[in-house]
Design an enzyme around this catalytic site. Structure first.
Site, PDB file in Angstrom:
ATOM      1  N   GLY A  75       0.812  -1.223   0.000  1.00 42.00           N
ATOM      2  CA  GLY A  75       0.000   0.000   0.000  1.00 42.00           C
ATOM      3  C   GLY A  75       0.842   1.268   0.000  1.00 42.00           C
ATOM      4  O   GLY A  75       0.298   2.361   0.117  1.00 42.00           O
ATOM      5  N   GLY A 101       2.816   4.654  -6.243  1.00 41.30           N
ATOM      6  CA  GLY A 101       2.055   5.898  -6.325  1.00 41.30           C
ATOM      7  C   GLY A 101       1.538   6.227  -4.944  1.00 41.30           C
ATOM      8  O   GLY A 101       1.896   5.563  -3.970  1.00 41.30           O
ATOM      9  N   TYR A 102       0.662   7.246  -4.851  1.00 36.66           N
ATOM     10  CA  TYR A 102       0.135   7.626  -3.542  1.00 36.66           C
ATOM     11  C   TYR A 102      -0.696   6.475  -2.962  1.00 36.66           C
ATOM     12  O   TYR A 102      -1.749   6.122  -3.504  1.00 36.66           O
ATOM     13  CB  TYR A 102      -0.708   8.911  -3.649  1.00 36.66           C
ATOM     14  CG  TYR A 102      -1.410   9.229  -2.355  1.00 36.66           C
ATOM     15  CD1 TYR A 102      -0.693   9.688  -1.257  1.00 36.66           C
ATOM     16  CD2 TYR A 102      -2.770   9.022  -2.213  1.00 36.66           C
ATOM     17  CE1 TYR A 102      -1.325   9.937  -0.044  1.00 36.66           C
ATOM     18  CE2 TYR A 102      -3.415   9.271  -1.011  1.00 36.66           C
ATOM     19  CZ  TYR A 102      -2.678   9.721   0.073  1.00 36.66           C
ATOM     20  OH  TYR A 102      -3.303   9.950   1.268  1.00 36.66           O
ATOM     21  N   ARG A 103      -0.208   5.856  -1.912  1.00 33.77           N
ATOM     22  CA  ARG A 103      -0.862   4.742  -1.203  1.00 33.77           C
ATOM     23  C   ARG A 103      -1.220   3.581  -2.132  1.00 33.77           C
ATOM     24  O   ARG A 103      -2.234   2.909  -1.947  1.00 33.77           O
ATOM     25  CB  ARG A 103      -2.124   5.212  -0.453  1.00 33.77           C
ATOM     26  CG  ARG A 103      -1.879   6.308   0.540  1.00 33.77           C
ATOM     27  CD  ARG A 103      -0.990   5.886   1.698  1.00 33.77           C
ATOM     28  NE  ARG A 103      -0.651   7.067   2.472  1.00 33.77           N
ATOM     29  CZ  ARG A 103       0.470   7.780   2.293  1.00 33.77           C
ATOM     30  NH1 ARG A 103       1.380   7.401   1.412  1.00 33.77           N
ATOM     31  NH2 ARG A 103       0.706   8.848   3.016  1.00 33.77           N
ATOM     32  N   ARG A 104      -0.377   3.362  -3.142  1.00 40.40           N
ATOM     33  CA  ARG A 104      -0.559   2.171  -3.967  1.00 40.40           C
ATOM     34  C   ARG A 104       0.763   1.776  -4.604  1.00 40.40           C
ATOM     35  O   ARG A 104       1.697   2.576  -4.685  1.00 40.40           O
ATOM     36  CB  ARG A 104      -1.636   2.367  -5.041  1.00 40.40           C
ATOM     37  CG  ARG A 104      -1.596   3.664  -5.818  1.00 40.40           C
ATOM     38  CD  ARG A 104      -2.609   3.649  -6.964  1.00 40.40           C
ATOM     39  NE  ARG A 104      -3.988   3.564  -6.514  1.00 40.40           N
ATOM     40  CZ  ARG A 104      -4.834   4.586  -6.443  1.00 40.40           C
ATOM     41  NH1 ARG A 104      -4.435   5.794  -6.771  1.00 40.40           N
ATOM     42  NH2 ARG A 104      -6.071   4.414  -6.049  1.00 40.40           N
TER      43      ARG A 104
END
Ligand SMILES: Cc1cc2nc3c(=O)[nH]c(=O)nc-3n(C[C@H](O)[C@H](O)[C@H](O)COP(=O)(O)OP(=O)(O)OC[C@H]3O[C@@H](n4cnc5c(N)ncnc54)[C@H](O)[C@@H]3O)c2cc1C
Length: 292
Positions: free
Chosen positions: A132, A168-171
């Site tokens: 995440g 990426g942002y939280r992924r």
């Protein structure tokens, strides 16, 4: 149980998942496995694959909400010490997918390796954190990942170097089944200076999240340029309660599960927050929490 013949000691049916998650709510897994080593893990994954049984991997359950009716298929819990090894080799910290993120952070700081200290006070395992791409204070875990060892749905081990992974942002692009091991490449720094920085970051963090004894989860992604907590607070929702689910009064992007709370309470509270923030502020909040 014939499909798990020989694995009866590590695969159980209808295992309640509440006690294996941070929030402590929700129903049972149809099948629940606690492999004790990599060979057992591969065996379980291959059998599930042959029988088309859906498989999920559970870390510390800090970012998952289990529905009251339970989870169909197999949940593999990587909580055996065999998956939690942490080693330091020169500027690298090499950690198992089931290793505790807070332990990896303190080990790095102790060894005078900088980078991960911004993640202090974020609970969970290395596997959950890297999948995440958790972050705080403007940094994220992905920027320090040098290599990830994974187990595919077919039960094969693959190694992905950094240039094959997108964060990426939280992924992340890591969609193979199990994160077995992660190598972080960090920056050498004076351990005493680093320890002082860690302490300051820890104090700031602890003041901005629910108390340690509270069962809580972070719910929404921060929309671009703003914090979800500020929007929820601006919508006047701090302290709002449905059943045993309460919007935290320390940080409005957390829901606290009090005694007697059910997943249905939390889902209704999430709906209420989304609707109110959308109606009052015109922002559609996106879930960070995974619902199983
Ligand atoms: C009090 C609190 C504070 C928090 N603060 C922050 C914060 O500041 N910043 C932030 O980004 N997050 C924060 N979080 C969110 C949370 O800590 C992370 O999402 C956590 O890293 C999830 O790890 P886990 O082991 O609990 O994963 P789980 O919740 O068990 O799983 C999450 C996802 O990762 C997958 N997964 C888990 N382990 C593996 C593995 N070994 N291989 C493959 N997939 C795996 C699961 O299948 C699931 O899809 C906070 C949460 C709490 C409760």
């Amino acid at each position: 149980m014939s499909r798990w013949k020989g694995l009866e000691r590590i695969v159980r049916e209808q295992e309640p998942l509440a006690m294996h998650t941070w929030l402590g709510v929700g129903g049972a897994a149809e099948y629940y496995a606690q492999p004790r080593n990599q060979d057992e893990l591969i065996d379980i994954v291959q059998r599930a694959n042959q029988e088309n049984i859906p498989v999920r991997v559970l870390g510390n359950g800090c970012n998952v909400l289990i529905r009251d009716e339970g989870v169909p298929g197999l949940v593999i819990h990587l909580d055996h010490p065999a998956f939690a090894d942490i080693r330091v080799v020169e500027n690298s910290v090499i950690a198992g997918g089931g290793a505790s993120l807070p332990k990896v952070v303190t080990t790095s700081v102790h060894e005078g390796l900088a980078g991960l200290e911004v993640l202090t006070a974020i609970p969970g395992t290395v596997g959950g954190a890297v999948r995440g791409n958790v972050g705080a204070h403007g940094g994220d875990i992905g920027q320090w990942v040098a290599e990830v060892t994974l187990l595919t749905h077919a039960g094969e081990i693959v190694v992905r170097p950094r240039n094959e992974i997108v964060f990426g942002y939280r992924r992340s692009s890591l969609d193979d089944l199990v994160i077995l091991q992660v190598r972080f490449e960090l920056q050498p720094e004076d351990p005493r200076e680093l320890a002082r920085r860690l302490q300051k970051l820890w104090i700031v963090r602890r003041a901005a999240q629910p108390l340690g004894h509270q069962a809580s989860v972070r719910v929404f992604r921060d929309p671009r340029g703003t914090a979800a907590s500020e929007l929820i607070e601006a919508a006047g929702l701090k302290g709002t309660r449905i059943g045993g689910a309460v919007v935290s009064d320390r940080n409005a992007n957390f829901i606290v599960a009090e005694a007697g709370c059910t997943t249905a309470d939390i889902l209704r509270l999430i709906d209420l927050i989304r609707t109110q923030v959308s109606n009052r502020l015109g922002v559609n909040l996106e879930l960070e929490l995974e619902i199983w």
